[in-house]
Design an enzyme around this catalytic site. Structure first.
Site, PDB file in Angstrom:
ATOM      1  N   GLU A  90     -11.114 -35.306  17.631  1.00 50.88           N
ATOM      2  CA  GLU A  90     -10.293 -35.415  18.839  1.00 50.88           C
ATOM      3  C   GLU A  90     -10.586 -36.709  19.595  1.00 50.88           C
ATOM      4  OE1 GLU A  90      -9.415 -30.912  20.233  1.00 50.88           O
ATOM      5  OE2 GLU A  90     -11.535 -31.417  19.964  1.00 50.88           O
ATOM      6  N   GLU A 119     -12.263 -25.306  14.610  1.00 54.84           N
ATOM      7  CA  GLU A 119     -12.412 -24.446  15.790  1.00 54.84           C
ATOM      8  C   GLU A 119     -11.946 -23.008  15.563  1.00 54.84           C
ATOM      9  OE1 GLU A 119     -12.549 -28.583  17.544  1.00 54.84           O
ATOM     10  OE2 GLU A 119     -11.561 -27.577  15.862  1.00 54.84           O
TER      11      GLU A 119
END
Length: 252
Positions: free
Chosen positions: A109, A129
């Site tokens: 990210e 995640e």
């Protein structure tokens, strides 16, 4: 603030940030704050024209969120968000991610929040995640479907599928893939090329892309012509724009 987890260097007009937290360059609150301050130092230093962020070692760019830190899942990572950049929108100079190894979760990210990504040929990108009961909410779920085909982005987010550097290059996520030894030289070649562009033009491009990416083309034009985009207006009235167009006219 004395850097603990990162190193910063200035080479000419290029600002280098290195994540240096063995073994996996995992990111916690303290590192996020250090990264934010480094990005703001780059932003505010008029002598710096481009930045390169990379990781130490050959295995990890960053493993993302430090699962061993015992910090709460909703911890305050500071004004820049996770990794100091994922929620920063006002840096008007280009940032290059030189991904030296695995970019995992929040590490991926962070790279997505940069303007350009180059990677070593052994690098991998993935968002695990969902496997641990959370989502990639430091920008992955928002940015990845914009940068990759949506079905591929969904596959990566839902299953943790790994994207190789070559796949990333194929799909346009990466600018280039090199050997590990050539990674930083390539990032610097790109940075040096960027320093030759007019700073206000770069800033205006970043501003227009930021504010129009979600709009249909017609509405994007309307916003540009509205006079509401401050940096774009400054660019139109700048000496560079006036002299550049005169020079182009003479040359043609």
């Amino acid at each position: 603030m004395q850097d603990t987890y990162i190193k910063t260097e200035k080479h000419g007009a290029v600002y280098q940030i290195t994540i240096d937290r063995p073994k996996a360059n995992a990111i916690n609150v303290d590192m996020s704050l250090e990264l934010y301050h480094a990005f703001m130092d780059f932003h505010q230093d008029n002598a710096m024209k481009a930045a390169v962020i990379t990781g130490s070692g050959e295995k990890f760019f960053s493993a993302g969120w430090d699962l061993k830190s015992e910090e709460p899942i909703d911890a305050d990572y500071g004004p820049g968000g996770f990794a100091g950049l994922t929620e920063v929108y006002h840096v008007q100079k280009p940032i290059i991610a030189a991904v030296n190894g695995m970019a995992v979760g929040g590490g991926f990210e962070l790279a997505l929040a940069c303007d350009i990504i180059v990677a070593a040929d052994h690098a991998e990108f993935f968002l695990p995640e969902a496997m641990v009961g959370i989502i990639p909410d430091a920008g992955g779920v928002l940015r990845l479907p914009k940068y990759l085909p949506q079905k591929l982005a969904m596959d990566m987010m839902l299953t943790g599928r790994r994207l190789s550097a070559e796949e990333g290059l194929h799909h346009g996520l990466l600018k280039n893939v090199t050997s590990f030894d050539e990674l930083l030289p390539e990032a610097y070649r790109i940075a040096e090329q960027l320093t030759k562009s007019a700073p206000l033009s770069i800033a205006a491009i970043k501003e227009v892309v930021q504010y129009t990416a979600h709009l249909p083309v017609e509405e994007g034009f309307a916003l540009m012509r509205s006079g509401e985009l401050e940096t774009y207006q400054k660019m139109l009235q700048s000496e560079d724009a006036i002299e550049g167009s005169k020079a182009f006219s003479v040359a043609s």
